[in-house]
Enzyme design. Sequence first.
Site, mmCIF file in Angstrom:
data_model
loop_
_atom_site.group_PDB
_atom_site.id
_atom_site.type_symbol
_atom_site.label_atom_id
_atom_site.label_comp_id
_atom_site.label_asym_id
_atom_site.label_seq_id
_atom_site.Cartn_x
_atom_site.Cartn_y
_atom_site.Cartn_z
ATOM 1 N N GLY A 208 7.876 4.165 2.884
ATOM 2 C CA GLY A 208 8.414 5.386 3.456
ATOM 3 C C GLY A 208 9.767 5.176 4.070
ATOM 4 N N GLY A 209 10.301 6.226 4.657
ATOM 5 C CA GLY A 209 11.625 6.171 5.239
ATOM 6 C C GLY A 209 11.720 5.234 6.423
ATOM 7 N N MET A 210 10.608 5.034 7.149
ATOM 8 C CA MET A 210 10.639 4.162 8.315
ATOM 9 C C MET A 210 10.199 2.738 8.008
ATOM 10 S SD MET A 210 9.401 6.465 11.564
ATOM 11 C CE MET A 210 9.820 5.164 12.733
ATOM 12 N N GLY A 211 9.434 2.525 6.956
ATOM 13 C CA GLY A 211 8.980 1.171 6.688
ATOM 14 C C GLY A 211 8.060 1.076 5.498
ATOM 15 N N LYS B 101 1.639 -1.679 8.973
ATOM 16 C CA LYS B 101 2.822 -0.841 8.786
ATOM 17 C C LYS B 101 3.984 -1.505 9.497
ATOM 18 C CE LYS B 101 4.539 3.883 9.034
ATOM 19 N NZ LYS B 101 4.199 5.297 9.324
ATOM 20 N N ASP C 48 1.701 16.397 10.134
ATOM 21 C CA ASP C 48 1.969 16.007 8.746
ATOM 22 C C ASP C 48 0.677 15.967 7.939
ATOM 23 O OD1 ASP C 48 3.647 15.382 6.651
ATOM 24 O OD2 ASP C 48 3.606 13.222 7.022
ATOM 25 N N LEU D 229 0.815 -1.214 0.000
ATOM 26 C CA LEU D 229 0.000 0.000 0.000
ATOM 27 C C LEU D 229 0.846 1.260 0.000
ATOM 28 C CD1 LEU D 229 -2.761 -1.011 2.579
ATOM 29 C CD2 LEU D 229 -3.004 -0.854 0.091
ATOM 30 N N GLY D 230 2.060 1.192 0.515
ATOM 31 C CA GLY D 230 2.892 2.386 0.568
ATOM 32 C C GLY D 230 4.285 2.062 1.055
#
Length: 461
Positions: free
Chosen positions: A32-35, A56, A150, A29-30
Amino acid sequence: MDHEVPPEARPLLLEDPSAIGEYRVLGRLGFGGMGVVYLAAGPGDGYGYGPMVAIKTLHPWLAGDRASLLRFRAERDFGRRVSSFCIPHVLDDDMDGPRPYIVTEFVPGVSLAEQVQSRGPLTGDTLEAVAIAVAAALLAIHTAGLAHRDLKPANVLLSPHGPKLIDFSIASELESADRLTQTNIVMGSPGWIAPERLTGGLGTCASDVFGWGCVVAFAATGLPPFGSGTAPERTELILSGRPELGGLPEPWRLLVTSALAQDPEVRPGADDLLHTLLATRGRSADPSGVPDIITDLWTLPAPVRQAAPEPSSLPSAPSLEALLTAPPEPRDTAAAPPGRRNTVAAWAITAVAVAIAVAATVGSTAQPPPPAGPHAATAGPKSPPTTSARTSGTSGNSRTTGAAGIRSATPVRSRVNHSAGVVTAPTRPAVQPAPPKTAVKVKTKKPKKAKKSSNSQGHQN
């Protein structure tokens, strides 16, 4: 229960797990920098899998980093503290395994960013529902003593039941807004950060209201209020207080202008925004009535065009069957002289052999990068990711690898370029085609004629 994977989920990569805990992984689904955020099916009742959820995960190389783990735990705790119709609920988590994860409700639908970029601005009741839902979500977050920090179109999902605000990855306590943030680092997404935070201030309720103004302006006009330039250009426009609201109609213009005020002290609160929005409907500002109002207003917008695959996704190699059964392309035989046709055929056969070899063997086992510092994370469809911005630039994302305790769908046999976030085939010696066979003329010696004997010569005389 069999699940049909929704279009917003992208295919899994080679390094992705097939299962996380008791959840079966269905797609991405997505990132990012953390996971990575996965679509998964929950445990069932013995006759299959349960309903779909969003998971996540923390990158495995960040699991041993204390600051990253603290922020991930805080994201879970903040999600549990907030109760709102407009925010997905936290269902489960595991912070003690080799790859920590958080399970939340799965919200089907695309982000506001994708919808507007594909279909244009929202209007009428749909726009009003987005404005009310985001204001109600902010009120719930602020009531819980948190700041989201955010707020942007990529973090507003348009579900069949109404808009939902997601991603608490950089949320913070109002009383210590930068407790988990390194000194001199502004966490957020360029172009959507309140001016006081860009100058070293804390993330507060007023900072989130500034984000609400940006999101509503984008939804109504189809354009970011502070442009689409580089991060420094957008930052300069925010600090100078010059939003572009040319196409924003009333009464939205007045509300958005007040939310984007340079001085955070003069911006309305989330409760003021909600009261004003509900008053136009003849309703009180009681948050308990928001679900019914959104249900009355909400009509799911027309679906967006199918999103392109992630740039970092591993491209699919052609199958052996496709290579062997594909009809030959029409060839202009006049384009190559007769003497060169054998050469062209030899090169074509070699090219197919190389393609099959690359498809069959993709590299050596990936090695995870060394532990890194905390990164700001975002998990959503394509949009500018949340960044940890320094004056010298921003940090890049890295692609995940497998981890112990998580079953992999396919053994990882690819080399990962972590600086670019792209999975590439390993470097191998170039395969040179064998030279085509050619006809070679061989000179042969003619046998010498035998000398005539002296007797013969005498007879001839």
